[in-house]
Motif scaffolding. Sequence first.
Motif, PDB file in Angstrom:
ATOM      1  N   GLY A   1       2.306   2.484  -3.168  1.00 47.65           N
ATOM      2  CA  GLY A   1       1.361   3.014  -4.134  1.00 47.65           C
ATOM      3  C   GLY A   1       0.438   1.970  -4.741  1.00 47.65           C
ATOM      4  O   GLY A   1      -0.324   2.266  -5.652  1.00 47.65           O
TER       5      GLY A   1
ATOM      6  N   PRO B   1      -2.779  -0.013  -5.072  1.00 46.87           N
ATOM      7  CA  PRO B   1      -4.154   0.053  -4.548  1.00 46.87           C
ATOM      8  C   PRO B   1      -4.598  -1.335  -4.119  1.00 46.87           C
ATOM      9  O   PRO B   1      -5.253  -2.054  -4.879  1.00 46.87           O
TER      10      PRO B   1
ATOM     11  N   ARG C   1       1.157   8.115  -4.163  1.00 46.24           N
ATOM     12  CA  ARG C   1       1.124   8.572  -5.551  1.00 46.24           C
ATOM     13  C   ARG C   1       1.286  10.076  -5.658  1.00 46.24           C
ATOM     14  O   ARG C   1       1.871  10.585  -6.607  1.00 46.24           O
ATOM     15  N   LEU C   2       0.743  10.805  -4.663  1.00 48.40           N
ATOM     16  CA  LEU C   2       0.894  12.260  -4.689  1.00 48.40           C
ATOM     17  C   LEU C   2       2.325  12.684  -4.385  1.00 48.40           C
ATOM     18  O   LEU C   2       2.753  13.760  -4.796  1.00 48.40           O
TER      19      LEU C   2
ATOM     20  N   GLU D   1       0.839  -1.198   0.000  1.00 47.74           N
ATOM     21  CA  GLU D   1       0.000   0.000   0.000  1.00 47.74           C
ATOM     22  C   GLU D   1       0.877   1.252   0.000  1.00 47.74           C
ATOM     23  O   GLU D   1       0.618   2.204  -0.721  1.00 47.74           O
TER      24      GLU D   1
ATOM     25  N   MET E   1      -7.477  10.384   2.580  1.00 47.27           N
ATOM     26  CA  MET E   1      -6.994   9.595   1.454  1.00 47.27           C
ATOM     27  C   MET E   1      -6.379   8.267   1.887  1.00 47.27           C
ATOM     28  O   MET E   1      -5.771   8.165   2.937  1.00 47.27           O
TER      29      MET E   1
ATOM     30  N   HIS F   1      -2.130   4.480  -0.443  1.00 53.45           N
ATOM     31  CA  HIS F   1      -1.510   4.383  -1.768  1.00 53.45           C
ATOM     32  C   HIS F   1      -1.719   5.665  -2.568  1.00 53.45           C
ATOM     33  O   HIS F   1      -0.880   6.041  -3.382  1.00 53.45           O
ATOM     34  N   GLN F   2      -2.843   6.356  -2.294  1.00 50.26           N
ATOM     35  CA  GLN F   2      -3.068   7.613  -3.007  1.00 50.26           C
ATOM     36  C   GLN F   2      -2.083   8.685  -2.539  1.00 50.26           C
ATOM     37  O   GLN F   2      -1.598   9.489  -3.323  1.00 50.26           O
ATOM     38  N   ARG F   3      -1.782   8.662  -1.244  1.00 49.30           N
ATOM     39  CA  ARG F   3      -0.817   9.627  -0.718  1.00 49.30           C
ATOM     40  C   ARG F   3       0.562   9.386  -1.319  1.00 49.30           C
ATOM     41  O   ARG F   3       1.268  10.320  -1.676  1.00 49.30           O
TER      42      ARG F   3
ATOM     43  N   ILE G   1      -5.325  15.800   2.291  1.00 50.52           N
ATOM     44  CA  ILE G   1      -5.186  14.345   2.107  1.00 50.52           C
ATOM     45  C   ILE G   1      -5.675  13.581   3.332  1.00 50.52           C
ATOM     46  O   ILE G   1      -5.437  12.375   3.467  1.00 50.52           O
TER      47      ILE G   1
END
Lengths: 314, 291, 241
Positions: free
Chosen positions: A199, A201, C79-80, A196, C72, C75-77, C69
């Motif tokens: 990155g 999902p 990615r940012l 996770e 969030m 994994h989204q963090r 965030i």
Amino acid sequence: MKKISPFWIVVVAVIIAGLVFTSTVKNEYYFNAAYVVLQALLMAVAWNVLGGFTGYVNFGSAGFFAVGAYTAIALDKAFGLPLPLLILASGTVCGLIGLALGYLTLRLKGVYFAIATLAMAIVFETLVVNWAYVGGAKGAYILTPDSHLWFDSYIQMLFMVMLLLALAAIAVSRYLNSSRLGRGLAAIRDDEVAAECAGVPTLRLKLISATVMGVMMGVAGAPYPFFVTFVDPVSAFNLFIAVNSIAMPMIGGTAHWIGPVIGALLVGSLQEIITVTVSSELNILFVGLMLVGFITLAPQGIVGLVRKFRGRKP
Amino acid sequence: MISADLFSNAVVSGILLGGFYAAVAVGLAITFGQLDIVNIAHPAFVIVGSYTAWIINTRTGLDPVLAGILVTPIFFLVGVAIYRIYYAAFERTGQESLSGLAFFFGLMFIIEVTLILVYGVDYRLVNAAYIGESIDIGFVGIPYRMLVPFIVAVLLTGGVYLYLSRTFTGRAILAVAQDRLALQLMGADPVRVKQFAFGLAIATTAIAGSLLIIIGPVEPSVGRLYIGRVFAIVVLAGMGSIPGMVVAALIIGVVETMVGTFMGPSWSPAVSFGVLLLTLAVRPAGLFGRQ
Amino acid sequence: MSTPVLEVRALVKRFGGFVALNGVDLHVGAGERLGLIGPNGSGKTTMINCISGALYNDEGSIIFEGRDITRMAPHQRTRLGVARSFQIPKPFRSMTVLENLRVPLEYAAWNRAEHRHITDEAMAVLESIGLKHCAQQNSAGLTQVDMRKLELARALAAKPRLLVSDEAMAGLSNAEVDEILEILLALNKRGVAVIMIEHIMRAVMRFSQRVVVLDAGEKIAEGTPDEIVRNPDVERAYLGE
């Protein structure tokens, strides 16, 4: 010029061999036996997509398989749909079940998913037992359609259908194993928190692999009623199906797509031989012992053993 | 309209059944709830307990419960041996989530098939003077074949509870799950504690199995139905809480009897699994769980 | 002061009745090196778990480069551009060291990576961190210090603008600590802001431009390393009264 992978050459060769087999061999026993092995192969490949690649154990393979079979029975009885549509429908239904079950429990610890799959199988078995339309506890007889394309008999055609389904499943599993998606799944299996944070999902990937597993298992169950012509809950929800679909990948090796293929071909063929020469009960015990033996002594399966052997003698 | 006597009969037999379920689940509350070992084969050991009681009872005429108690040391040792294999092959190497689960699944399967090979799929039953008798309180009839298991189950569950909360080893078992540091300060080796606890859990199946075969005839595949029940009970209770587990067992017992009485017995297997799925979906921490 | 890359406002996190973080503010400037220290149980780990998304805070908000965030998924963090390393290394054990880096490159940095040159990019990261020689080795067999380096390398492969380094040096020898410090400093030179959580004071003081001290879920001090060393509150928190 793009090189064609040896994998696809083998696939084409196997299809041709299958066609040659149907046009030369007349004894139906061989097609029955081959169908059984191929069905187990398909189930093993399906189980491995979630169990081997992603690390989530499914104990309810028999449930998925039976729901696939009963979806086909119900739709055949209601609308008389042709086999390809039944296969499609069963795949869809079981894919959705995989998705729903995953959505409910894949956010929790892995063991809960395993227990939930077990629960799911029993819940569906109870539903089918109480569903008179598809025969309830007494079971249902299925008429085999008269037409069997250019094949000499219906079983020959079913054998060819199962061969194509199994090859398709292997191709999907091979793609999953070697793609970016597959690396994401392997990361989840190795360490979900780290995945996770890299990155990945994780929930979405787990749901994808649970759905793919469901679709494959449903597809495996759809032709089953036409193969046996009589289905009752006891035979469709047989625990042996669940044990086989765990044992074959575990014995072959779960990390690589070829593992369940090797495991299924080996164990499946041995089973056919033992059933004919000794007895079917001993055959069942043999699978259980093989499973426990391999996971305690060779957790990486046959693939792992081969790698170890090669590693020592380069 | 639901008649009052049918209803109260269902409640009473549900409670009796639930009490017995607590005895079946108490071992799993230790292994799954405290030790984090997902022993899918737990109900299979209960069936072995039933067959052991049956063999001793038919050969010697000894009371099945006494037979069950008599063989607990053997079950304990079997449990210790299994934990040793489990620890060496999976826990030590961090393989418990995939291979460990499959191991117990395989074990369950081997036990079931072996029993079928040796004793066949016929239903087996035991003899005791009280089986078949019953006492009537008002319009509620209580058969002894339910009452005796209920009483023994209460004693067994209560005993395990007292043992875990009052003794040094018992508290060490609780600490294995919650506080490893405290365990080290107590000077106990976690592996030895877990080994002992696992043995204890398997020992309870000898008694639970003897109760099962008093309630009704047993054949090898009966164990599978209990997988859902015991896991539903432990998960519903919230992992490892023994008093919570008793409440959960009573709930499952009563709901199952209700469904069996008013909807038909063919629906009752789905009850526990339905409860299990519902709990996982709605409140995975269980009724009495932390968080 | 430079524009903040990360802004944490009035963060509250409770575990049952226990308040692990009680309204903590924290900001990190772009390219800044921030040290986060505090005694055991002071809330450091909870803080970075909230920043990386492993835990969700009960109150307050977390702003990264102007975007909220707070809710969030982790994994989204990543990615940012928020990456973290773990105190106890968590390598993907079935993969080689190189493959370990492919995962963040193919997921976290997918939109920013050169898809055809994933392997080259991974090798470049390994080279910068001094792990190139074991690229094809299985990650499960690495030494402790290489394991820590792999943690950092994997975080780097996510191409972050903020790196949260959770006790990357605990249990290492002096020479190894210096090695990790050099890596973090070099990385910072390329414009990545770093939050360093560490018990080794020598390392924190040498590395940080600014230090924040947590105690019992509250921020008790903030300033340059020199100011912190002389702060009586900090001394009290560490040594007791």
